[in-house]
Design an enzyme around this catalytic site. Structure first.
Site, short mmCIF file in Angstrom:
data_model
loop_
_atom_site.label_atom_id
_atom_site.label_comp_id
_atom_site.label_asym_id
_atom_site.label_seq_id
_atom_site.Cartn_x
_atom_site.Cartn_y
_atom_site.Cartn_z
N CYS A 14 0.79 -1.26 -0.04
CA CYS A 14 -0.19 -0.03 0.02
C CYS A 14 0.84 1.24 -0.02
O CYS A 14 1.52 1.45 -0.77
CB CYS A 14 -0.99 -0.09 1.26
SG CYS A 14 -2.40 1.38 0.87
N HIS A 68 -3.72 -5.13 -0.16
CA HIS A 68 -3.36 -5.41 1.19
C HIS A 68 -3.55 -7.13 1.50
O HIS A 68 -4.63 -7.65 1.31
CB HIS A 68 -4.61 -5.17 2.31
CG HIS A 68 -4.23 -3.53 2.60
ND1 HIS A 68 -4.13 -3.38 3.98
CD2 HIS A 68 -4.23 -2.58 1.94
CE1 HIS A 68 -4.09 -1.94 3.93
NE2 HIS A 68 -4.05 -1.48 2.56
N GLU A 122 -2.97 -9.25 3.77
CA GLU A 122 -3.24 -9.78 4.92
C GLU A 122 -4.30 -10.26 5.14
O GLU A 122 -5.01 -10.69 6.17
CB GLU A 122 -2.57 -8.77 6.04
CG GLU A 122 -3.81 -7.78 6.62
CD GLU A 122 -3.92 -6.67 5.55
OE1 GLU A 122 -4.81 -6.00 5.71
OE2 GLU A 122 -3.38 -6.58 4.57
#
Length: 383
Positions: free
Chosen positions: A272, A356, A358
């Site tokens: 990001c 992202h 995660e």
């Protein structure tokens, strides 16, 4: 008798939306964005990347699963406020430890319900993310002219360094892994953990958990850390986190540090804002997007494998792929608009992605990137 509106959303172009207020009372000025995720409102509200933004949720059922401290992505709520179609309901979920409305009131965040979020989302898509003032007054008293004037006078995110505001103020270590039922968070540590220094530009906790889950002991440093600070921990790899604001503004102090680390031939992984800062350090440029990418359903193509991953995104700036220098390879692109979503240095273990990986909230298609980072560090360990 018709109920008097208790909340008001004023756009800089003079458009006014009235609705029902919840959460904290008061007034806030911010950029308005929309998020298409169907779950994870708590993770979104506590994601530091949403600093100085009000989030419009396109999914109408916000609040139905309640609040649980395990889902906080940072110590406090960061998004300035939320806009929803239907008022939050009482929670109905076995993990719920509280309700959204009370949580927002405690965290000082404003909500407005009863809004035509489809209309609002169309306006954002067609005209770009507007500057707005969101106000909640239980008495229903609003000076709309003053609110519009304040929205028009707000400078916006361009040129704004917000990473320094949401970053940690001192270093700390992180070893907690992913959450799984019924045991909770994984706290098992490998015998020989990889030493990773993570630069906190607004890092989400689940990113740190993903690094720990892939075999790392993580040392988190503030956004303003120097290369000397990083190297003093003798890292095997460096992670550049997500975060809010204009990457060019944060780059004033972050880019020199990243350039020095690249010269040390350390594995570097950026996500990001970290992706954008890496691009700036390599000589590329970043641009403000009209309405950005915010949601958990963004398709991204890996240009080197042809694989398509559904990803979670939250960014209002993007790397201009036309400015990537020789030796820097564009690796991923958005299938929504073709914008850059990844890069790597051709001859070094340095790479980054705009999305992202995660998955908090969002899909887990991109978990493999943490394994790739770990393998790059293992490959450099003595035999």
């Amino acid at each position: 008798m018709e109920q008097k509106p208790t909340a008001c959303l004023a756009l800089a172009d003079g458009t006014i939306f009235y609705g029902r207020g919840f959460g904290a009372s008061g007034e806030v000025v911010a950029e308005l964005v929309f998020n298409t995720a169907m779950s994870g409102y708590q993770e979104i509200m506590t994601d530091p990347s949403y600093a100085a933004q009000v989030v419009t949720f396109t999914f109408p059922h916000i609040g139905n699963t309640g609040i649980t401290p395990e889902d906080d992505e940072s110590p406090d709520a960061v998004a300035a406020g939320i806009v929803v179609k239907w008022d939050p309901t009482e929670p109905s979920n076995w993990r719920a430890a509280g309700d959204l409305v009370s949580w927002m009131e405690r965290r000082g965040r404003i909500g407005i319900g009863g809004i035509d979020t489809r209309r609002l989302t169309r306006a954002i898509r067609e005209q770009g993310a507007p500057h707005v003032v969101l106000a909640h007054d239980p008495q229903g008293n609003f000076d709309t002219a003053a609110m519009v004037a304040r929205a028009r006078g707000w400078p916006g995110l361009v040129g704004m360094d917000l990473a320094r505001e949401v970053s940690c103020t001192q270093s700390y270590r992180w070893s907690e892994g992913h959450w799984a039922w019924p045991g909770g968070f994984n706290d098992k540590r490998p015998d020989h953990p990889l030493r990773v220094v993570a630069i906190d530009y607004g890092a989400k906790r689940n990113i740190l958990r993903s690094l720990a889950q892939s075999g790392a002991e993580v040392i988190v440093l503030p956004a303003t850390a120097t290369a000397e600070d990083v190297l003093s921990h003798n890292p095997e790899g460096v992670f550049l986190s997500n975060g809010p604001g204009d990457p060019a503004a944060t780059g004033e102090y972050a880019v020199p540090m990243i350039r020095e680390l690249i010269q040390r031939d350390l594995p570097v992984f950026g996500v990001c804002l970290g992706h954008q800062l890496l691009a700036l350090a390599l000589g590329a440029n970043t641009v403000k997007m009209p309405h950005g990418h915010h949601g958990a359903n963004h398709p991204v193509r890996d240009l080197e494998t042809g694989r398509v991953e559904i990803t979670s995104m939250n960014h209002g700036f993007a790397v201009d792929s036309q400015t990537l220098p020789e030796g820097v390879v564009e690796t991923h692109v958005s299938l929504f608009d073709g914008s850059n979503c990844g890069l790597r240095i051709a001859d070094r273990p340095v790479f980054s992605v705009q999305y992202h990986p995660e998955a908090s909230p969002g899909p887990r298609d991109s978990d493999h990137l943490f394994a790739r980072f770990s393998q790059a560090m293992l490959d450099r360990r003595p035999a």
